[in-house]
Design a protein around this motif. Structure first.
Motif, PDB file in Angstrom:
ATOM      1  N   THR A  32      -6.694   2.566   1.635  1.00  0.00           N
ATOM      2  CA  THR A  32      -8.046   2.409   1.088  1.00  0.00           C
ATOM      3  C   THR A  32      -8.127   2.763  -0.394  1.00  0.00           C
ATOM      4  OG1 THR A  32      -8.575   4.644   1.821  1.00  0.00           O
ATOM      5  CG2 THR A  32      -9.181   2.836   3.304  1.00  0.00           C
ATOM      6  N   ASP A  33      -7.075   3.360  -0.930  1.00  0.00           N
ATOM      7  CA  ASP A  33      -7.041   3.745  -2.340  1.00  0.00           C
ATOM      8  C   ASP A  33      -6.874   2.507  -3.213  1.00  0.00           C
ATOM      9  OD1 ASP A  33      -6.644   5.729  -4.565  1.00  0.00           O
ATOM     10  OD2 ASP A  33      -4.691   4.725  -4.615  1.00  0.00           O
ATOM     11  N   LYS A  34      -7.664   2.393  -4.271  1.00  0.00           N
ATOM     12  CA  LYS A  34      -7.644   1.211  -5.135  1.00  0.00           C
ATOM     13  C   LYS A  34      -6.278   1.010  -5.800  1.00  0.00           C
ATOM     14  CE  LYS A  34     -10.320  -2.070  -6.725  1.00  0.00           C
ATOM     15  NZ  LYS A  34     -10.822  -3.106  -5.846  1.00  0.00           N
ATOM     16  N   ALA A  35      -5.643   2.085  -6.263  1.00  0.00           N
ATOM     17  CA  ALA A  35      -4.311   1.953  -6.874  1.00  0.00           C
ATOM     18  C   ALA A  35      -3.317   1.425  -5.852  1.00  0.00           C
ATOM     19  CB  ALA A  35      -3.840   3.294  -7.435  1.00  0.00           C
ATOM     20  N   THR A  36      -3.396   1.925  -4.630  1.00  0.00           N
ATOM     21  CA  THR A  36      -2.513   1.452  -3.567  1.00  0.00           C
ATOM     22  C   THR A  36      -2.781  -0.017  -3.251  1.00  0.00           C
ATOM     23  OG1 THR A  36      -2.350   3.669  -2.626  1.00  0.00           O
ATOM     24  CG2 THR A  36      -1.774   1.838  -1.177  1.00  0.00           C
ATOM     25  N   GLN A  37      -4.021  -0.438  -3.340  1.00  0.00           N
ATOM     26  CA  GLN A  37      -4.344  -1.846  -3.102  1.00  0.00           C
ATOM     27  C   GLN A  37      -3.680  -2.744  -4.154  1.00  0.00           C
ATOM     28  OE1 GLN A  37      -8.616  -2.017  -2.718  1.00  0.00           O
ATOM     29  NE2 GLN A  37      -8.572  -0.933  -0.765  1.00  0.00           N
TER      30      GLN A  37
END
Length: 157
Positions: A32-37
């Motif tokens: 759910t983390d934007k960087a991970t996305q």
């Protein structure tokens, strides 16, 4: 994956395979983390044979988000991945004009400087041609690298 990521049928097929996420989950990154996305998007781009420049750009965006959240370990990981793919883009000559290429030379230097790899940063800043629009910024950043300064910097024209 949200509206930030153009989704093709091929990308849908890849991300629908749950095993695709295993390496990310094993690293402890939250989906759910934007960087991970952005990391997921970069990995999916790799699997679909997209341009190295597109992959590097996705990792660069992940870098900015990790930096804003003060997640240093992820930031460094993403910077190194962005560098790797920017270098591959240079090797494959994935640029429509020489100024875009010069921008990438500058970016690689900037990415190295921010992780404290000062010798590498100086080497890449030195590759920016004297005729480039990026030369002034490159020289300023090279000076910071020579001073072993990895802080965030902004320059006005």
């Amino acid at each position: 994956m949200g509206s930030d990521f153009p989704v093709t049928d091929n990308l849908k097929r890849i991300v629908n395979d749950k095993s695709f996420f295993d390496p990310i989950i094993k690293k402890g990154h939250k989906l759910t983390d934007k960087a991970t996305q952005y990391e997921i998007y970069a990995l999916a781009l790799e699997k679909t044979g997209s341009s190295e420049l597109s992959i590097a750009s996705s990792y660069l965006k992940a870098t900015w988000i990790a930096n804003s959240k003060r997640e240093r370990k992820k930031e460094v990981e993403y910077r190194l991945l962005a560098i790797e793919h920017f270098k591959k883009a240079l090797d494959k000559n994935e640029f429509d004009d020489k100024e875009r290429r010069n921008q990438i030379l500058y970016l690689i230097g900037a990415l190295y400087r921010r992780i404290g790899e000062f010798e590498q940063a100086i080497e890449w800043f030195s590759k920016v041609p004297n005729t480039s629009n990026f030369k002034l910024y490159s020289d300023k950043m090279k000076n910071l690298a020579q001073q072993k300064d990895s802080s965030k910097q902004y320059f006005e024209k």
